[in-house]
Design a protein around this motif. Structure first.
Motif, short mmCIF file in Angstrom:
data_model
loop_
_atom_site.label_atom_id
_atom_site.label_comp_id
_atom_site.label_asym_id
_atom_site.label_seq_id
_atom_site.Cartn_x
_atom_site.Cartn_y
_atom_site.Cartn_z
N LEU A 183 72.90 40.86 81.98
CA LEU A 183 71.76 41.14 81.04
C LEU A 183 72.25 41.23 79.68
O LEU A 183 71.89 40.78 78.45
N GLY A 184 73.20 42.20 79.30
CA GLY A 184 73.94 42.78 78.21
C GLY A 184 74.58 41.55 77.59
O GLY A 184 74.50 41.17 76.63
N PHE A 185 75.48 40.93 78.40
CA PHE A 185 76.37 39.80 77.87
C PHE A 185 75.50 38.49 77.48
O PHE A 185 75.73 38.06 76.46
N ALA A 186 74.46 38.28 78.27
CA ALA A 186 73.64 37.19 77.89
C ALA A 186 72.88 37.48 76.37
O ALA A 186 72.82 36.61 75.67
N LEU A 187 72.29 38.71 76.35
CA LEU A 187 71.62 38.97 75.19
C LEU A 187 72.75 39.16 74.14
O LEU A 187 72.65 38.56 72.93
N ARG A 188 73.96 39.39 74.24
CA ARG A 188 74.87 39.51 73.17
C ARG A 188 75.33 37.88 72.75
O ARG A 188 75.33 37.65 71.69
N GLU A 189 75.49 37.16 73.64
CA GLU A 189 75.74 35.74 73.55
C GLU A 189 74.80 34.93 72.75
O GLU A 189 74.88 34.25 71.93
N ILE A 190 73.39 35.38 73.11
CA ILE A 190 72.32 34.53 72.25
C ILE A 190 72.15 35.12 70.86
O ILE A 190 71.96 34.45 69.93
N HIS A 191 72.30 36.29 70.96
CA HIS A 191 72.40 36.95 69.56
C HIS A 191 73.81 36.29 68.72
O HIS A 191 73.45 36.10 67.67
N ARG A 192 74.87 35.98 69.17
CA ARG A 192 76.00 35.54 68.45
C ARG A 192 75.78 34.11 68.23
O ARG A 192 76.08 33.71 66.98
N ALA A 193 74.70 33.52 68.86
CA ALA A 193 74.42 32.04 68.63
C ALA A 193 73.43 32.05 67.42
O ALA A 193 73.30 30.90 66.87
N GLY A 194 72.94 33.18 66.92
CA GLY A 194 71.79 33.15 66.04
C GLY A 194 70.70 32.62 66.39
O GLY A 194 70.01 32.01 65.36
#
Length: 278
Positions: free
Chosen positions: A205-216
């Motif tokens: 959950l945390g890593f997916a949110l962080r990856e989507i955030h990095r993708a902007g």
């Protein structure tokens, strides 16, 4: 309670009831009959999150793609208008509106989204031309059955973990009023999990949110390589709002992971409650 059991309870709480399926499907035949009589229907079938198994209780609509007979007009808006007019004439006590790429029927017992289109590819992939919400009057290709199989194939590797993660992201979207596409979140969750070796709820959950955030929240290529790109937001204004809420969610998930690693499940759960507005 552990973060794993808390997230499991969250998933159970937001899994749609069978009645959501039954209510929507009770209208399917009358919708298809009306459109076939007025416009001609090649095929009608269920798509979307309820069909995929990633729907959210009392939030997700039932979605049907209707492949119309004949040739697609130059302007997709005229198609949406004709479909709306046909359904208004049949469901006189129901509010029927256009929300590209769909025509939305707000029945008393459920909401049904009808996505009209025209067959684009008659091969095994079955592509369809539908209205492009990012380009009023324009068209885009979609391959809903290929997308369903893509999600299912990755989901099978993790014994349901992909669909659980996708639902959690959608719960966050709805409970925090995040103006981001549910389909986009589902495809991002699936693409993220396709690169993983295992599924651990709190970490993914945390890593997916962080990856989507990095993708902007950038548009993503169709992972099947068939259709148009998946866009996250409908406008620059909604993108700004969504990015702000996404940043906050990623930070809260990071804190939950840190507390979990240090053995403090209570504080980890408090962060999850903030994340999901529980």
């Amino acid at each position: 309670m552990t973060v794993t059991s808390w997230l499991s309870d969250l998933d159970s709480l937001y899994t749609p009831l069978r009645s959501q399926f039954d209510a929507a499907r009770s209208h399917e035949g009358s919708i298809e009959s009306r459109l076939d009589y007025m416009l001609g229907v090649y095929r009608m079938f269920e798509i979307g999150s309820l069909r995929h198994g990633t729907g959210v209780w009392r939030r997700s609509d039932a979605d049907f793609l209707v492949s119309l007979r004949g040739s697609k007009p130059a302007n997709s808006t005229s198609m949406l208008t004709r479909v709306r007019e046909a359904l208004v004439g049949r469901f006189t006590n129901t509010t029927v509106s256009v929300r590209s790429p769909a025509v939305v029927c707000n029945f008393s017992d459920c909401r049904v989204e009808v996505v009209p289109g025209y067959l684009a590819d008659a091969d095994a992939h079955h592509g369809y031309w539908i209205a492009d919400p990012a380009s009023p009057g324009g068209w885009m290709k979609t391959y809903p059955e290929a997308h369903t199989e893509y999600v299912n194939s990755v989901n099978r590797r993790f014994s349901g973990g992909v669909k659980t993660l996708a639902r959690q992201l959608k719960v966050w979207k709805y409970e925090r009023s995040v103006p981001v596409s549910s389909c986009y979140l589902e495809m991002r969750a699936t693409k993220y999990m396709s690169t993983q070796d295992s599924y651990v709820p709190i970490y993914d959950l945390g890593f997916a949110l962080r990856e989507i955030h990095r993708a902007g929240l950038a548009a993503m290529n169709d992972p099947t390589g068939l259709g148009a790109r998946f866009t996250a937001c409908s406008s620059t204004a909604t993108m700004s709002d969504a990015l702000s809420k996404l940043s906050q969610a990623a930070a809260r998930a990071d804190k939950a992971i840190d507390h979990h690693r240090s053995g403090n499940e209570a504080l980890a759960i408090e962060q999850l409650k903030l994340l999901f507005n529980r």
